[in-house]
Scaffold this motif. Structure first.
Motif, PDB file in Angstrom:
ATOM      1  N   ALA A   1     105.744  61.885   2.435  1.00  0.00           N
ATOM      2  CA  ALA A   1     106.446  61.388   1.244  1.00  0.00           C
ATOM      3  C   ALA A   1     107.955  61.553   1.341  1.00  0.00           C
TER       4      ALA A   1
ATOM      5  N   LEU B   1      97.430  52.842   1.401  1.00  0.00           N
ATOM      6  CA  LEU B   1      98.793  52.345   1.234  1.00  0.00           C
ATOM      7  C   LEU B   1      99.027  51.921  -0.205  1.00  0.00           C
ATOM      8  N   LEU B   2     100.302  51.903  -0.573  1.00  0.00           N
ATOM      9  CA  LEU B   2     100.671  51.552  -1.936  1.00  0.00           C
ATOM     10  C   LEU B   2     101.009  50.086  -2.102  1.00  0.00           C
ATOM     11  N   ILE B   3     101.550  49.445  -1.008  1.00  0.00           N
ATOM     12  CA  ILE B   3     101.897  48.024  -1.090  1.00  0.00           C
ATOM     13  C   ILE B   3     101.331  47.329   0.124  1.00  0.00           C
TER      14      ILE B   3
ATOM     15  N   SER C   1     104.779  49.530   4.342  1.00  0.00           N
ATOM     16  CA  SER C   1     103.936  50.049   3.263  1.00  0.00           C
ATOM     17  C   SER C   1     104.105  51.554   3.159  1.00  0.00           C
ATOM     18  N   ARG C   2     104.245  52.052   1.940  1.00  0.00           N
ATOM     19  CA  ARG C   2     104.319  53.492   1.751  1.00  0.00           C
ATOM     20  C   ARG C   2     102.920  54.078   1.684  1.00  0.00           C
TER      21      ARG C   2
ATOM     22  N   ALA D   1      99.999  56.243   0.423  1.00  0.00           N
ATOM     23  CA  ALA D   1      99.621  56.829  -0.864  1.00  0.00           C
ATOM     24  C   ALA D   1      99.184  58.267  -0.621  1.00  0.00           C
TER      25      ALA D   1
ATOM     26  N   ASP E   1      99.018  60.878  -2.408  1.00  0.00           N
ATOM     27  CA  ASP E   1      98.154  61.531  -3.395  1.00  0.00           C
ATOM     28  C   ASP E   1      96.681  61.228  -3.158  1.00  0.00           C
TER      29      ASP E   1
END
Length: 836
Positions: free
Chosen positions: A151, A181-183, A206-207, A209, A211
């Motif tokens: 992160a 991934l977030l995106i 892509s970030r 995820a 969490d």
């Protein structure tokens, strides 16, 4: 030139979209031979000119030039046809390079490292600088530290991996799975120049995820994970491999083999960062915790735990025993001190004379208070076990056709067992003979009606004599099994079983409940029954996979350890005779088989079932096709005792937990390791005893006495009233499933989630990580900041593939027409000029 070639291509009907056009001679020889062909062609043209200069002296200069040009044109047309001129459409595709990130998601990443030694303070400080307000070394798990790295700076690790190449992000344990991934996915790399790099950096990958990351894998197989990741990118050039983990490997290739794999794939950069404390571990914890599964109200019982320590000097630690009831209320049962450390790595703590004044199911927990500086870890410092306090003992009826060895040895075992009240009924005894049994449990007549059967929880029938049973007795017992959950254990013998298992026998209501279909015809034809121990050969037992795992496996678990039980079964004193079985019934489970049975009785090559079980109505039934387990007792007494007592408890649980005639609840195993799937199955009927038709069936879930979110079971196709769900739990603890039917009793099923035994606990294995980083271009990094800086060094490994599609332009009518026109024109002019 491109415009001319495209114009020619359009005349030929060739598509020129997104391609480059080139001209070439397909048959033009290369090298020295090509020069010879070219020189020969020039010589022919020169010879044509020489001929017309010699033979056309009477012609004007223009006439000679015209005739020579026509002949040269014909020669060139012939040469073109032979050399095969083509228009070539050239298409170029760019393949981006690939960077691979492998993140350890096995259960060892849940460990909390102390970071107390001086030599690791540099690494600890670097983690603190990475996330000053986030997880801190000494209190955070390895997974928490990993999340803070992923992160950091809005996902800098993933961004840098995708800067010049296509990033593939995986978590690994026993295999690989894409990281959440977030995106959208990382945009592909198209070039390695600065402008393209800036564009990719601005777009961003892509970030991850973080969490959603969990560490629940039971194995750590980095070698297998790397091989799978490389295979998925086999068509791309690998720019770099980044490994983030603790190096604790319990499956797959060793570090040196992984390094060779990277060298063979010619990976130019490999960056390895250990997550956690690599120094020698200083830990104290609960190693083993032993408690009885069932005790009786107000009866004394014992518990014991082992306190283990590593890396400490001699010290005294506090150990407590706590108990939680069904409402989650926790009380301290006992507190004691244990001396560990130094040369003493283990200390045994025993709690004797414990009693339960109440009935019900309780969770006992042994916990040790760690020394100052060691971060608390529930997985290490606590162990929990469920214990059920029963208001009365299990009531067993031991029914036997004759006084066989199996009956006599089992009778003695059950009379000695403090948790069982046994009533014996020997059918071959004289009517005036007093039957055996525990004090207060002896009977004078065999039960016939439902009221007489109600006290009995389990019936063990050893080679029963059907001629001495009544239809009312058998029918009422059948109803007792189906509706009240009474357990039935049928042991086939050599004297009476053939008659008792036939379709016209009075015992048919009971034999219909058995999990197998016996081969009566084969038995009656002389299947060696009746000869018994006259057979000199003893056959070994074959434990089946279903006897190793699952709820029913407790019958075949003759040693606490699953692996030791598997090894012991083939070593047990073998059997001489097994009752022949045609097949299992559809819902039955075979636990132990006869490996040397004839082909007629083998089940899919797995051997003939000799121990099998199934659920029938609210009860459970076990089939034993042999009556020679008494032979175990001379060598493996504990295995014999455990087989029978655990089997009887398994049958008894059908009455206590499994359900009633309207609701049944089953699970695939009563103890699962974290990361394993638990299969929950339920059967439900309404008040009219018809299968319930519903889109879901809600079942309550408790963990350590605390209510959790209910789970919803889904209907099973083509099985009305049946529901199931594959449940994966992310937390350790003692769980309980509860289901209820209006007007009926509650149904519950307990189970336990324990740490994976194969996933070892310990410090970061720096030696293993160093062996991996010993590959060409490999680096073992000490801090997360070093890793982030090193990611700038990853070059682009984009590669361009060129695809050429030739289109012949000589193979047409126009080439022949041009050559014939030139020759015909020359012939006409030669005739006109009087050269013929």
């Amino acid at each position: 030139m491109q415009e001319l070639l495209r114009w020619i291509a359009s005349l030929q009907g060739i598509s020129t979209e997104d391609v480059e056009m080139q001209f070439e001679f397909a048959s033009f020889p290369g090298g020295g031979l090509g020069l010879i062909v070219l020189a020969l062609l020039v010589a022919i043209l020169v010879f044509v000119g020489f001929v017309y200069r010699r033979d056309g002296k009477k012609l004007t200069r223009g006439q000679r030039v015209t005739l020579a040009a026509l002949r040269a044109l014909a020669v060139l047309c012939a040469a073109l046809v032979l050399l095969e001129p083509n228009l070539v459409a050239v298409q170029r595709d760019t393949r981006p390079g690939t960077t691979i990130l492998l993140v350890d998601t096995s259960q060892s990443m849940q460990a909390v490292d102390p970071f107390r030694r001086e030599e690791v303070q540099k690494a600890a400080d670097s983690w603190r600088r990475l996330a000053p307000t986030g997880p801190q070394p000494g209190t955070a798990t390895r997974l928490d530290l990993l999340k803070s790295l992923l992160a950091y700076d809005g996902g800098a690790v993933a961004k840098k991996l995708a800067l010049r190449n296509d990033a593939k992000l995986y978590g690994y344990s026993s295999g690989i799975v894409p990281l959440p991934l977030l995106i959208d996915a990382v945009p592909p790399a198209v070039a390695s120049d600065t402008k393209a790099d800036e564009q990719r950096a601005a777009t961003g990958p892509s970030r991850i995820a973080v969490d959603a990351l969990v560490a629940d894998g039971r194995y750590s197989d980095l070698g297998g994970a790397l091989r799978s990741a490389l295979d998925k990118s086999r068509n791309n050039e690998i720019a770099a491999v980044v490994v983030l983990g603790d190096g604790r490997r319990n499956a797959g290739p060793q570090g040196a083999e992984i390094a060779r794999m990277l060298n063979q794939r010619k990976v130019p950069h490999t960056f390895v960062l250990g997550i956690g404390d690599p120094s020698a571990t200083q830990t104290v914890g609960i190693g083993r915790f032993e408690a009885p599964e069932k005790v009786f109200q107000k009866d004394p019982f014992e518990m014991r735990a082992t306190v283990v320590a590593q890396g400490y000097d001699p010290m005294s630690v506090t150990v407590r025993l706590l108990r939680s009831d069904a409402q989650g209320t926790e009380t301290i049962v006992a507190t004691t001190q244990a001396e560990v450390g130094g040369d003493r790595s283990e200390a045994l703590v025993e709690w004797k004379g414990l009693t339960s004044q109440e009935t019900g199911r309780f969770v006992y927990r042994a916990e040790v208070t760690p020394p100052g500086g060691e971060p608390p870890s529930p997985e290490r410092h606590q162990k929990s076990l469920p214990v059920e306090a029963l208001g009365e003992r299990t009531r067993v009826l031991l029914l036997a056709g004759g006084a066989s060895h199996e009956f006599q040895i089992l009778r003695n075992l059950l009379l000695r067992d403090a948790t069982i009240d046994v009533s014996c009924w020997l059918q071959s005894a004289d009517p005036t003979f007093p039957q055996d049994g525990d004090e207060g449990a002896r009977i004078d007549v065999l039960p016939v009606d439902q009221k007489q059967w109600d006290p009995f929880d389990v019936v063990v029938a050893i080679d029963p004599d059907a001629s001495k049973l009544t239809p009312a007795c058998c029918e009422t017992l059948r109803k007792h099994v189906l509706e009240n959950g009474c357990g039935l254990w049928w042991v086939a013998g050599e004297k009476f079983s053939i008659d008792a298992l036939t379709d016209n026998a009075v015992t048919k209501p009971l034999t219909d409940l058995l999990p197998v279909v016996p081969d009566i015809g084969f038995a009656e034809s002389g299947a060696n029954l009746g000869l018994g121990l006259a057979h000199p050969r003893a056959f070994p037992y074959a434990l089946l996979p279903e006897g190793e795992e699952g709820v029913a496996s407790k019958v075949a678990r003759i040693v606490e350890s699953r692996d030791e039980s598997k090894l012991l079964w083939p070593r047990l004193p073998g059997f001489h005779v097994a009752f022949p079985v045609l097949r299992l019934k559809p819902a039955a489970t075979a636990l132990v088989a006869h490996p040397n049975a004839d082909a007629r009785h083998k089940r899919d090559g797995a051997g003939m079932p000799i121990v099998a079980t199934q659920f029938v109505g609210a009860g459970r039934v076990i089939w034993s096709g042999i009556d020679e387990t008494y032979r175990w007792r001379s060598i493996y007494e504990d295995a014999y005792d455990r087989f029978w007592v655990k089997g009887i408890r398994y049958l008894f649980e059908g009455r206590v937990h499994a359900g009633n005639s309207r609701m049944q609840l089953r699970i695939s195993d009563e103890k699962i390791e974290l990361g394993e799937a638990l299969l929950v199955t339920a059967s439900a009927k309404d008040e009219q005893m018809q299968p319930i038709s519903s889109s879901t069936l809600e079942v309550a879930l408790e963990r350590d006495g605390q209510i959790q979110e209910p789970i919803r079971l889904l209907p099973i196709e083509e099985q009305p009233g049946s529901f199931q769900l594959e449940l994966r739990l992310a937390q350790l603890g003692v769980y309980r499933l509860r289901a209820a039917t209006p007007g009926g009793k509650n149904v519950e099923m307990p189970f336990q989630v324990v740490p994976a035994q194969i996933e070892t606990d310990g410090p970061v294995d720096r030696a293993e990580l160093a062996a991996i980083a010993a590959c060409n271009g490999g680096r073992l990094l000490d801090t997360p900041q070093e890793l982030i800086a090193a990611l700038y060094e990853i070059p682009s490994r984009s590669a361009t593939d060129t695809f050429r599609t030739p289109h012949p332009i000589w193979d047409g009518w126009w080439a022949v027409a041009l050559m014939l026109t030139a020759l015909a024109t020359e012939w006409i002019l030669r005739k006109r000029f009087n050269l013929l």
